[in-house]
Design a protein around this motif. Structure first.
Motif, PDB file in Angstrom:
ATOM      1  N   ALA A 210      70.231   6.643  96.526  1.00  0.00           N
ATOM      2  CA  ALA A 210      71.280   6.662  95.510  1.00  0.00           C
ATOM      3  C   ALA A 210      71.747   8.090  95.286  1.00  0.00           C
ATOM      4  N   GLN A 211      73.036   8.233  94.972  1.00  0.00           N
ATOM      5  CA  GLN A 211      73.587   9.536  94.628  1.00  0.00           C
ATOM      6  C   GLN A 211      73.128   9.912  93.222  1.00  0.00           C
ATOM      7  N   LEU A 212      72.821  11.163  93.017  1.00  0.00           N
ATOM      8  CA  LEU A 212      72.444  11.645  91.693  1.00  0.00           C
ATOM      9  C   LEU A 212      73.622  12.419  91.119  1.00  0.00           C
ATOM     10  N   ILE A 213      74.075  12.014  89.944  1.00  0.00           N
ATOM     11  CA  ILE A 213      75.258  12.609  89.330  1.00  0.00           C
ATOM     12  C   ILE A 213      74.877  13.253  88.006  1.00  0.00           C
ATOM     13  N   ASP A 273      80.695   9.232  96.638  1.00  0.00           N
ATOM     14  CA  ASP A 273      81.360   7.976  96.925  1.00  0.00           C
ATOM     15  C   ASP A 273      81.262   7.100  95.678  1.00  0.00           C
ATOM     16  N   ALA A 274      82.399   6.816  95.045  1.00  0.00           N
ATOM     17  CA  ALA A 274      82.403   6.080  93.782  1.00  0.00           C
ATOM     18  C   ALA A 274      81.880   4.659  93.925  1.00  0.00           C
ATOM     19  N   GLN A 275      81.810   4.154  95.164  1.00  0.00           N
ATOM     20  CA  GLN A 275      81.350   2.777  95.372  1.00  0.00           C
ATOM     21  C   GLN A 275      79.889   2.698  95.810  1.00  0.00           C
ATOM     22  N   SER A 296      80.716   1.867  86.795  1.00  0.00           N
ATOM     23  CA  SER A 296      80.371   0.451  86.774  1.00  0.00           C
ATOM     24  C   SER A 296      81.519  -0.444  86.317  1.00  0.00           C
ATOM     25  N   GLU A 297      82.143  -0.090  85.207  1.00  0.00           N
ATOM     26  CA  GLU A 297      83.082  -1.006  84.574  1.00  0.00           C
ATOM     27  C   GLU A 297      84.534  -0.810  84.993  1.00  0.00           C
ATOM     28  N   ILE A 298      84.911   0.409  85.376  1.00  0.00           N
ATOM     29  CA  ILE A 298      86.308   0.638  85.778  1.00  0.00           C
ATOM     30  C   ILE A 298      86.451   0.648  87.301  1.00  0.00           C
ATOM     31  N   VAL A 299      85.602   1.414  87.972  1.00  0.00           N
ATOM     32  CA  VAL A 299      85.662   1.451  89.437  1.00  0.00           C
ATOM     33  C   VAL A 299      85.071   0.181  90.039  1.00  0.00           C
ATOM     34  N   GLY A 300      84.127  -0.440  89.328  1.00  0.00           N
ATOM     35  CA  GLY A 300      83.532  -1.689  89.819  1.00  0.00           C
ATOM     36  C   GLY A 300      82.279  -1.504  90.649  1.00  0.00           C
ATOM     37  N   ASN A 301      81.601  -0.380  90.488  1.00  0.00           N
ATOM     38  CA  ASN A 301      80.369  -0.108  91.235  1.00  0.00           C
ATOM     39  C   ASN A 301      79.187  -0.732  90.498  1.00  0.00           C
ATOM     40  N   LYS A 302      78.709  -1.864  90.973  1.00  0.00           N
ATOM     41  CA  LYS A 302      77.620  -2.568  90.299  1.00  0.00           C
ATOM     42  C   LYS A 302      76.252  -2.058  90.720  1.00  0.00           C
ATOM     43  N   ASN A 303      76.228  -0.966  91.451  1.00  0.00           N
ATOM     44  CA  ASN A 303      74.969  -0.304  91.796  1.00  0.00           C
ATOM     45  C   ASN A 303      74.882   1.058  91.114  1.00  0.00           C
ATOM     46  N   ALA A 304      75.479   1.150  89.943  1.00  0.00           N
ATOM     47  CA  ALA A 304      75.429   2.379  89.146  1.00  0.00           C
ATOM     48  C   ALA A 304      74.431   2.190  88.003  1.00  0.00           C
ATOM     49  N   LYS A 305      73.581   3.173  87.810  1.00  0.00           N
ATOM     50  CA  LYS A 305      72.585   3.125  86.743  1.00  0.00           C
ATOM     51  C   LYS A 305      72.670   4.380  85.881  1.00  0.00           C
ATOM     52  N   LEU A 306      72.146   4.257  84.673  1.00  0.00           N
ATOM     53  CA  LEU A 306      72.034   5.394  83.765  1.00  0.00           C
ATOM     54  C   LEU A 306      70.563   5.767  83.631  1.00  0.00           C
ATOM     55  N   TYR A 307      70.247   7.047  83.843  1.00  0.00           N
ATOM     56  CA  TYR A 307      68.886   7.549  83.624  1.00  0.00           C
ATOM     57  C   TYR A 307      68.771   7.856  82.140  1.00  0.00           C
TER      58      TYR A 307
END
Length: 328
Positions: A210-213, A273-275, A296-307
């Motif tokens: 996973a990408q770390l942001i 990569d936003a997806q 998650s909600e605007i781009v539609g990436n359902k593999n996004a998490k919050l630490y």
């Protein structure tokens, strides 16, 4: 207005044709026109950092050239909205023997909080931030994320917040609002899908799964500044920096969200990569909630998490960080 129809079988047995219309939010973001049209059927939660402004009168200045009034000090609220003190949305918790501040409440504690705001089961929820500046959006996004973790889907945020509502010429109230006890209950626990732990972050760091942001400003990311909530400066090794302040517009009549394609470009030009799978973090899990919402909600990436613990937890656990060298 999007509705769905529920048929009550008991009525059919009695030979009656009874139908009920239940309102659904049209998406994760609604505008002022939709909320005004459906206000009577929606629970509005006004989350802001300064609760005193809830009952103050908004203050305006007039542009001498154009004669247009613009909001300079937020005051008032959407009629019937319930005040949510942003400082009370999160709670202290102990995880693996580490005492942590400002974490998502446990399920029972969150239910108790939500009921105290007068939220009823089955009723749509719209969360409204102050909307005066880009970082205000994180207040709404953080609360939205907590609702989603505990299974609530009939929920949205108001684009532009209260400032946007006022700028559109819509009426505000300065009356105090006392919520009656609600009966909202969590429908699920989606922690595994939406919440990243320290171990999840370390695993993603090691295997690039996973990408770390890092959603903080560049000074905190580089280690030129350090929050009092963290035990060390700098960022998680391998993380890319995309400041959450970029997630909303700056200036104008209110801080508003951008288009999905714009966000995709923001992440792309930041080397992301936003997806693709992503974990967003900040100092305490507040600012990064806006980044999570966008992904998650605007781009539609359902593999996004919050630490949730973010750098607060990461540094308390003495995990590695990267920072610039500062002369002593």
């Amino acid at each position: 207005m999007k509705t769905h129809i529920r048929y009550f079988a008991g009525a059919a047995l009695l030979g009656l044709s009874q139908w009920a219309l239940a309102l659904d939010v049209p998406g994760p973001v609604v505008d002022g026109a939709w909320l005004e049209q459906n206000r009577a059927e929606v629970t509005v939660l006004d989350v802001r950092a300064n609760p005193k402004t809830f009952t103050l009168t908004p203050e305006f200045e007039t542009d001498k050239k154009t004669g247009k009034k613009f909001l300079v000090d937020l005051g008032g609220h959407i009629d019937g909205a319930v005040l949510v003190d942003n400082k009370k949305v999160r709670m202290d918790r102990s995880i693996n023997g580490v005492k942590l501040k400002s974490m998502i409440p446990e399920r029972a504690d969150f239910e108790k909080l939500v009921r105290s705001w007068g939220v009823s089961a089955g009723r749509p929820i719209v969360i409204v931030s102050a909307g005066m500046e880009p970082l205000d959006f994180n207040d709404a996004a953080r609360l939205y994320w907590q609702f989603k973790v505990y299974g609530e889907d009939n929920i949205a945020v108001l684009n532009g917040g209260t400032a946007g509502w006022i700028a559109e010429g819509r009426a505000v109230s300065t009356d105090a609002v006392k919520a009656t006890e609600g009966n909202w209950a969590a429908k699920a626990d989606r922690s595994a899908a939406l919440l990243a732990t320290s171990d999840d972050l370390a695993r993603a760091q090691a295997d690039k799964s996973a990408q770390l942001i890092d959603a903080r400003d560049d000074a905190h990311y580089l280690g030129l500044s350090k929050s009092s909530s963290t035990s060390a400066a700098g960022h998680v090794p391998g993380a890319r920096n995309v400041y959450t302040g970029l997630m909303s517009t700056q200036g104008g009549d209110a801080a508003r969200l951008l288009a999905a394609d714009t966000y995709r470009d923001v992440f792309k030009l930041s080397g992301l990569d936003a997806q693709a799978s992503a974990i967003a973090y900040c100092n305490t899990g507040h600012q990064a909630s806006g980044t999570w919402f966008v992904l998650s909600e605007i781009v539609g990436n359902k593999n996004a998490k919050l630490y949730d613990g973010s750098m607060h937890q990461w540094t308390l656990e003495k995990r590695p960080t990267v920072a610039v060298s500062l002369a002593k």
